[in-house]
Write a protein that holds these residues in place. Sequence first.
Motif, short mmCIF file in Angstrom:
data_model
loop_
_atom_site.label_atom_id
_atom_site.label_comp_id
_atom_site.label_asym_id
_atom_site.label_seq_id
_atom_site.Cartn_x
_atom_site.Cartn_y
_atom_site.Cartn_z
N PHE A 37 0.78 -1.29 0.07
CA PHE A 37 -0.10 -0.22 0.01
C PHE A 37 0.96 1.27 0.03
CE2 PHE A 37 -2.81 -3.28 1.47
CZ PHE A 37 -4.25 -2.83 1.29
N PHE A 38 1.91 1.18 0.63
CA PHE A 38 2.96 2.38 0.76
C PHE A 38 3.67 2.60 -0.43
CE2 PHE A 38 2.12 0.92 5.12
CZ PHE A 38 1.34 1.94 5.53
N ILE A 39 4.01 1.39 -1.30
CA ILE A 39 4.60 1.65 -2.66
C ILE A 39 3.68 2.10 -3.72
CG2 ILE A 39 5.64 0.20 -4.19
CD1 ILE A 39 6.67 -1.68 -2.22
N PHE A 40 2.54 1.21 -3.82
CA PHE A 40 1.64 1.94 -5.03
C PHE A 40 1.09 3.24 -4.67
CE2 PHE A 40 1.37 -3.18 -5.51
CZ PHE A 40 2.34 -3.03 -6.25
N GLY A 41 0.45 3.46 -3.54
CA GLY A 41 -0.19 4.64 -3.34
C GLY A 41 0.71 5.97 -3.70
N PRO A 42 2.01 6.35 -3.22
CA PRO A 42 2.73 7.41 -3.48
C PRO A 42 3.05 7.29 -5.09
CG PRO A 42 3.51 6.56 -1.67
CD PRO A 42 2.71 5.33 -1.96
N LEU A 43 3.36 5.95 -5.71
CA LEU A 43 3.51 5.91 -7.27
C LEU A 43 2.35 6.42 -7.96
CD1 LEU A 43 5.55 5.06 -9.36
CD2 LEU A 43 4.73 2.80 -8.87
N MET A 44 1.25 5.86 -7.64
CA MET A 44 -0.11 6.20 -8.37
C MET A 44 -0.27 7.70 -8.07
SD MET A 44 -1.17 3.66 -10.20
CE MET A 44 -2.86 4.33 -10.66
N MET A 45 -0.15 8.33 -7.05
CA MET A 45 -0.30 9.80 -6.83
C MET A 45 0.53 10.41 -7.80
SD MET A 45 -0.12 11.74 -3.40
CE MET A 45 -1.37 10.93 -2.46
N SER A 56 -9.81 16.53 -10.94
CA SER A 56 -10.25 16.78 -9.80
C SER A 56 -8.84 16.51 -8.89
CB SER A 56 -11.50 16.17 -9.32
OG SER A 56 -11.55 16.57 -7.75
N ARG A 57 -8.36 17.42 -8.15
CA ARG A 57 -7.39 17.16 -7.35
C ARG A 57 -7.65 16.37 -6.02
NH1 ARG A 57 -3.30 22.39 -7.48
NH2 ARG A 57 -3.45 22.63 -9.86
N TYR A 58 -9.12 16.44 -5.67
CA TYR A 58 -9.50 15.51 -4.80
C TYR A 58 -9.17 14.25 -4.90
CZ TYR A 58 -12.22 19.50 -2.95
OH TYR A 58 -12.55 20.62 -2.27
N ILE A 59 -8.97 13.73 -6.22
CA ILE A 59 -8.62 12.59 -6.50
C ILE A 59 -7.24 12.04 -5.49
CG2 ILE A 59 -7.33 11.16 -8.02
CD1 ILE A 59 -9.25 12.37 -10.31
N HIS A 60 -6.38 13.03 -5.03
CA HIS A 60 -5.20 12.82 -4.24
C HIS A 60 -5.72 12.20 -2.83
CE1 HIS A 60 -2.36 13.98 -7.19
NE2 HIS A 60 -2.77 15.19 -7.16
N VAL A 61 -6.92 12.63 -2.39
CA VAL A 61 -7.55 12.17 -1.21
C VAL A 61 -7.96 10.80 -1.26
CG1 VAL A 61 -9.45 12.45 0.49
CG2 VAL A 61 -8.76 14.34 -0.61
N THR A 62 -8.24 10.19 -2.44
CA THR A 62 -8.30 8.80 -2.75
C THR A 62 -7.02 7.82 -2.42
OG1 THR A 62 -10.04 9.09 -4.01
CG2 THR A 62 -9.01 6.91 -4.04
N PHE A 63 -5.95 8.60 -2.88
CA PHE A 63 -4.72 7.98 -2.70
C PHE A 63 -4.14 8.05 -1.34
CE2 PHE A 63 -4.15 9.53 -7.41
CZ PHE A 63 -4.26 8.21 -7.88
N THR A 64 -4.47 9.14 -0.78
CA THR A 64 -4.29 9.08 0.77
C THR A 64 -4.81 8.02 1.40
OG1 THR A 64 -3.70 11.50 0.30
CG2 THR A 64 -3.79 10.61 2.45
N LEU A 65 -6.03 8.13 1.32
CA LEU A 65 -6.99 6.97 2.06
C LEU A 65 -6.48 5.46 1.75
CD1 LEU A 65 -10.53 8.39 1.82
CD2 LEU A 65 -9.17 8.36 3.61
N PHE A 66 -5.86 5.25 0.38
CA PHE A 66 -5.43 3.97 0.10
C PHE A 66 -4.11 3.64 0.95
CE2 PHE A 66 -2.52 1.54 -2.45
CZ PHE A 66 -3.06 0.59 -2.73
N MET A 67 -3.39 4.66 1.29
CA MET A 67 -2.27 4.49 2.23
C MET A 67 -2.69 4.24 3.62
SD MET A 67 0.87 6.81 0.31
CE MET A 67 -0.18 8.20 0.05
N VAL A 68 -3.73 5.21 3.94
CA VAL A 68 -4.30 4.95 5.36
C VAL A 68 -4.53 3.61 5.59
CG1 VAL A 68 -6.11 5.93 6.98
CG2 VAL A 68 -4.68 7.50 5.57
N ILE A 69 -5.24 3.15 4.46
CA ILE A 69 -5.89 1.63 4.94
C ILE A 69 -4.62 0.66 5.12
CG2 ILE A 69 -6.57 -0.26 3.59
CD1 ILE A 69 -8.46 1.49 2.24
#
Length: 264
Positions: A37-45, A56-69
């Motif tokens: 999750f910590f590899i793919f999250g920042p990479l996809m961001m 929409s820049r709110y898409i970055h919220v989705t990537f952040t939540l992915f790492m939070v998971i």
Amino acid sequence: MPSIFAYQSSEVDWCETNFQYSELVAEFYNTFSNVTFFIFGPLMMFLMHPYAQKRSRYIHVTFTLFMVIGLFSMYFHMTLSFLGQLLDEISILWLLASGYSIWMPRCYFPAFLGKNRSQFICFVVIATVVSTLLSFLRPMINAYALNSIAVHILYIVFHEYKKTSSKQLRHLMEVSVVLWAFALTSWISDRLLCSFWQQINFFYMHSIWHVLISITFPYGMATMALVDARYEMPDQTLKVRYWPRDTWPVGLPYVEVSSDDKAC
């Protein structure tokens, strides 16, 4: 009654042997398999940033939540605490809610909302807040909510698959569903066939779930971005690219926005 912070205060216990390698980590492999999750999250961001600027820049919220998971899942499997279980499940719920808010095609909005995305986002946020609060009283609420969302997403994918003639979108949908099916099989297998895996000394099915579902996320996100573009970005051309190279047989999908006009 044990504290919600206490080790093993959750009623959920996976198949992996507890405290096998450390007195501080209840499930070693289930804990550290979340590193993906910590590899793919920042990479996809990073890869999806040009698309997020146009959509929409709110898409970055989705990537952040992915790492939070990934973070909360590590905490849960490290402690098997009730709080860890709740945080793990609630973070998944909010990730799905953020994806709904951004990418859900307007034609699938509830009739009473019309096609107003702002009202739809408010509806999703209210429903997610209510589910979050209820989960502290009835933890099983999250299981029903997550399963219901999964079924609804499959319904949308099925209908959009029938609508589209795009080979790249169909390919993404097919790979996403297959990966999700393998991931779900691993999750169910760990729960229902634990005695079998213990007999052959193989305790890693839930760890495999973590890896597979973290790979499914980029495919699902690219799929929803392409579906959404048909409705919200009709004057833009989206192309699926794969990291690290398009020519490699396996890669991480992301979308690239072309500024060229396309025929409607």
